[in-house]
Motif scaffolding. Structure first.
Motif, PDB file in Angstrom:
ATOM      1  N   PRO A   1      55.014  47.964 110.606  1.00 30.70           N
ATOM      2  CA  PRO A   1      56.256  48.341 109.903  1.00 30.70           C
ATOM      3  C   PRO A   1      56.684  47.187 109.329  1.00 30.70           C
ATOM      4  CG  PRO A   1      56.679  47.915 112.225  1.00 30.70           C
ATOM      5  CD  PRO A   1      55.229  47.789 112.151  1.00 30.70           C
ATOM      6  N   PHE A   2      57.838  47.324 108.277  1.00 31.04           N
ATOM      7  CA  PHE A   2      58.326  46.426 107.369  1.00 31.04           C
ATOM      8  C   PHE A   2      59.666  45.573 108.083  1.00 31.04           C
ATOM      9  CE2 PHE A   2      55.167  48.514 105.027  1.00 31.04           C
ATOM     10  CZ  PHE A   2      54.759  47.372 104.241  1.00 31.04           C
ATOM     11  N   ASP A   3      60.058  44.452 107.813  1.00 29.57           N
ATOM     12  CA  ASP A   3      61.185  43.857 107.993  1.00 29.57           C
ATOM     13  C   ASP A   3      62.447  44.467 107.286  1.00 29.57           C
ATOM     14  OD1 ASP A   3      60.528  41.784 109.935  1.00 29.57           O
ATOM     15  OD2 ASP A   3      59.303  41.345 108.214  1.00 29.57           O
ATOM     16  N   ALA A   4      61.928  44.962 106.006  1.00 34.53           N
ATOM     17  CA  ALA A   4      63.020  45.547 105.074  1.00 34.53           C
ATOM     18  C   ALA A   4      62.360  46.476 104.160  1.00 34.53           C
ATOM     19  CB  ALA A   4      63.734  44.377 104.258  1.00 34.53           C
ATOM     20  N   VAL A   5      63.155  47.486 103.691  1.00 33.71           N
ATOM     21  CA  VAL A   5      62.683  48.416 102.761  1.00 33.71           C
ATOM     22  C   VAL A   5      63.812  48.493 101.684  1.00 33.71           C
ATOM     23  CG1 VAL A   5      62.018  50.772 102.354  1.00 33.71           C
ATOM     24  CG2 VAL A   5      61.205  49.602 104.528  1.00 33.71           C
ATOM     25  N   SER A   6      63.510  48.651 100.345  1.00 24.52           N
ATOM     26  CA  SER A   6      64.232  48.730  99.349  1.00 24.52           C
ATOM     27  C   SER A   6      64.019  50.020  98.486  1.00 24.52           C
ATOM     28  CB  SER A   6      64.336  47.458  98.557  1.00 24.52           C
ATOM     29  OG  SER A   6      63.207  47.205  97.946  1.00 24.52           O
ATOM     30  N   ALA A   7      65.072  50.564  97.682  1.00 22.76           N
ATOM     31  CA  ALA A   7      64.718  51.458  96.814  1.00 22.76           C
ATOM     32  C   ALA A   7      65.906  51.478  95.925  1.00 22.76           C
ATOM     33  CB  ALA A   7      64.748  52.948  97.457  1.00 22.76           C
TER      34      ALA A   7
ATOM     35  N   ARG B   1      58.911  37.006 105.924  1.00 24.11           N
ATOM     36  CA  ARG B   1      59.486  38.384 106.337  1.00 24.11           C
ATOM     37  C   ARG B   1      58.811  39.263 105.288  1.00 24.11           C
ATOM     38  NH1 ARG B   1      65.655  37.493 108.550  1.00 24.11           N
ATOM     39  NH2 ARG B   1      64.906  36.420 110.482  1.00 24.11           N
ATOM     40  N   ARG B   2      58.730  40.720 105.682  1.00 20.24           N
ATOM     41  CA  ARG B   2      57.975  41.630 104.788  1.00 20.24           C
ATOM     42  C   ARG B   2      58.663  42.856 104.151  1.00 20.24           C
ATOM     43  NH1 ARG B   2      54.304  44.411 107.514  1.00 20.24           N
ATOM     44  NH2 ARG B   2      52.761  44.660 105.932  1.00 20.24           N
ATOM     45  N   LEU B   3      58.795  42.938 102.971  1.00 25.06           N
ATOM     46  CA  LEU B   3      59.625  43.714 102.310  1.00 25.06           C
ATOM     47  C   LEU B   3      58.613  44.775 101.629  1.00 25.06           C
ATOM     48  CD1 LEU B   3      62.191  44.902 100.661  1.00 25.06           C
ATOM     49  CD2 LEU B   3      61.504  43.094  98.670  1.00 25.06           C
ATOM     50  N   LEU B   4      59.078  46.258 101.846  1.00 23.13           N
ATOM     51  CA  LEU B   4      58.379  47.306 101.155  1.00 23.13           C
ATOM     52  C   LEU B   4      59.435  47.920 100.022  1.00 23.13           C
ATOM     53  CD1 LEU B   4      56.382  49.583 100.537  1.00 23.13           C
ATOM     54  CD2 LEU B   4      57.528  50.891 102.479  1.00 23.13           C
ATOM     55  N   ASP B   5      58.955  47.782  98.662  1.00 22.16           N
ATOM     56  CA  ASP B   5      59.947  47.948  97.644  1.00 22.16           C
ATOM     57  C   ASP B   5      59.384  49.364  97.120  1.00 22.16           C
ATOM     58  OD1 ASP B   5      61.882  48.086  95.849  1.00 22.16           O
ATOM     59  OD2 ASP B   5      60.740  46.652  94.484  1.00 22.16           O
TER      60      ASP B   5
END
Length: 443
Positions: free
Chosen positions: A269-275, A199-203
């Motif tokens: 697109p990503f599976d998840a994004v965090s900030a 799974r792909r995360l964008l931080d």
């Protein structure tokens, strides 16, 4: 024998208070006056006349901050306890201000002259930030971030635990260590985002890579991370090499406003994004762009998690000290206002986890480390820089404890066209509750 400096100061301060002076005052000549020593009575140490001039020119928070950072003023004993005691005195109504009467003014003028206060305004310590440019312009944001986060990887390595997480931990038990609390926070985020191998995360705003590294190492995620701090970018790259995560984590020196064009358009697109505690640096004017960036980077059915500091509707948030010494332009708004921004971008709010109390032991752990290694901090930052950090951490812990500031984890989903969120029905899937569950040994 004439009155000492402390007696003169106490007499002058008393003219502005409706009641006795509530603190003990110790002056540069060794004299003491004011409240009798005892539990709950802080002792304010005036190391020079300049401390009084600072307070005269800037009464309140900033005069005290300038005087403390410069070394002109100290609080005897534990700084956090002293600040807390003074805050209680002010909030309880024990200390109330009054305007001196006309007959008192000549005497106050004589006292001011004898104390050497009738001089020009002292310059702020050089650690006070001077920012230029339009609010939240790219260059100004970059300069502000560089001031705080580029203080040096050596200093942050001294202050933080091995994860290099510079955000609130998650204290599942009061006896846990800071390292455990940060591990549990990172694990909580990964579980909320449902990360798994592949799974792909964008931080966005990745700091020193604590979440990026944890997500890749512990959950097998493919991580793309961005920061505008060169020091952070270099540190994350070093961690990627050291932990053998090349090909699993990529970090870019990139502004969040470029994510849509430079990353989402080509790799999304990503599976998840965090900030994680990055949204505070985004002003109200630009928060819709930030929220749209989160939404645009997610696949339908994907999840986003924003951990962000907040304030109550009538609470001050960061205040003048943080604005002047730490991170100017930081915005702390009531959490409901942030939720509105995120919802307007098309994200569905699935969970709001209030973590205000968790920040208190987190900051106090950092402060304890700073005190234990204060000489090392001085060698890295200088005496004034180390004192600024001591004041920042002591005051920050109190701000969260006394509900002047908060921090919240906001879990969001991008629903599909048919409104499906892909979220579980209960919170059980992301529960982190014990040391055995987290799987790291007692330190």
């Amino acid at each position: 024998m004439g009155a000492g400096a402390a007696q003169r100061v106490a007499g002058a301060v008393g003219a502005f208070l409706d009641g006795p002076v509530p603190v003990r005052i110790r002056a540069w000549d060794g004299s003491e006056a004011g409240a009798a020593p005892g539990p709950g009575v802080p002792t304010v140490v005036l190391r020079s006349r300049r401390a009084l001039r600072r307070l005269l020119w800037e009464p309140g928070e900033m005069g005290l901050a300038h005087a403390y950072v410069s070394g002109d003023l100290d609080v005897d004993g534990d700084l956090a306890e002293g600040l807390s005691a003074m805050w209680v005195l002010i909030n309880s109504g024990t200390v109330t201000k009054r305007r001196p009467g006309a007959r008192e003014l000549p005497g106050l003028a004589v006292t001011a002259a004898r104390l050497g206060l009738l001089r020009t305004k002292p310059a702020p310590p050089p650690e006070a930030i001077r920012v230029r440019g339009r609010l939240h312009s790219r260059r100004r944001d970059r300069d502000v971030i560089a001031h705080h986060y580029d203080a040096g990887n050596a200093f942050y390595s001294l202050l933080l635990d091995d994860s290099m997480a510079y955000s609130s931990g998650y204290w599942t038990a009061p006896e846990n260590t800071l390292a455990q609390a940060q591990h549990d926070k990172l694990e909580l985020i990964c579980r909320k985002l449902d990360l798994a191998p592949g799974r792909r995360l964008l931080d966005i705003g990745c700091g020193w890579g604590s979440l990026a590294v944890h997500a890749a190492r512990e959950h097998g995620a493919q991580v793309r991370a961005v920061t505008i701090s060169r020091e952070q970018r270099d540190q994350v790259n070093a961690r990627i090499r050291a932990e053998g995560l090349a090909g699993k984590v990529q970090v870019d020196l990139l502004d969040y406003r470029d994510v849509a064009e430079r990353i989402t358009a080509t790799d999304g697109p990503f599976d998840a994004v965090s900030a994680i505690e990055m949204g505070e640096h985004v002003g109200d004017e630009h928060y819709p762009t930030f929220a749209a960036t989160l939404h645009g980077a997610l696949r339908p059915g994907g999840r986003a998690l924003v951990q962000q500091m907040s304030r109550g509707a009538n609470a001050p948030g960061g205040g003048a000290f943080i604005e002047t010494y730490v991170t100017p332009d930081m915005i702390m708004r009531p959490v409901g206002d942030t939720l509105t921004f995120l919802q307007h971008a098309g994200l569905e709010v699935r969970d709001v986890h209030v973590m205000r109390e968790h920040y208190v032991p987190t900051i106090r752990a950092w402060l304890a480390t700073l005190e234990e290694r204060f000489d090392e901090a001085v060698s890295l930052l200088g005496e004034r820089g180390a004192r600024m950090w001591r004041l920042y951490l002591a005051g920050g812990a109190l701000a969260f404890e006394e509900n002047r500031m908060g921090v919240d984890q906001i879990l969001l989903a991008r629903p599909t066209d048919r409104g499906r969120s892909g979220m579980p029905a209960t919170r059980d899937d992301w529960s982190v509750s014990s040391r055995a569950d987290a799987g790291i040994p007692e330190s």
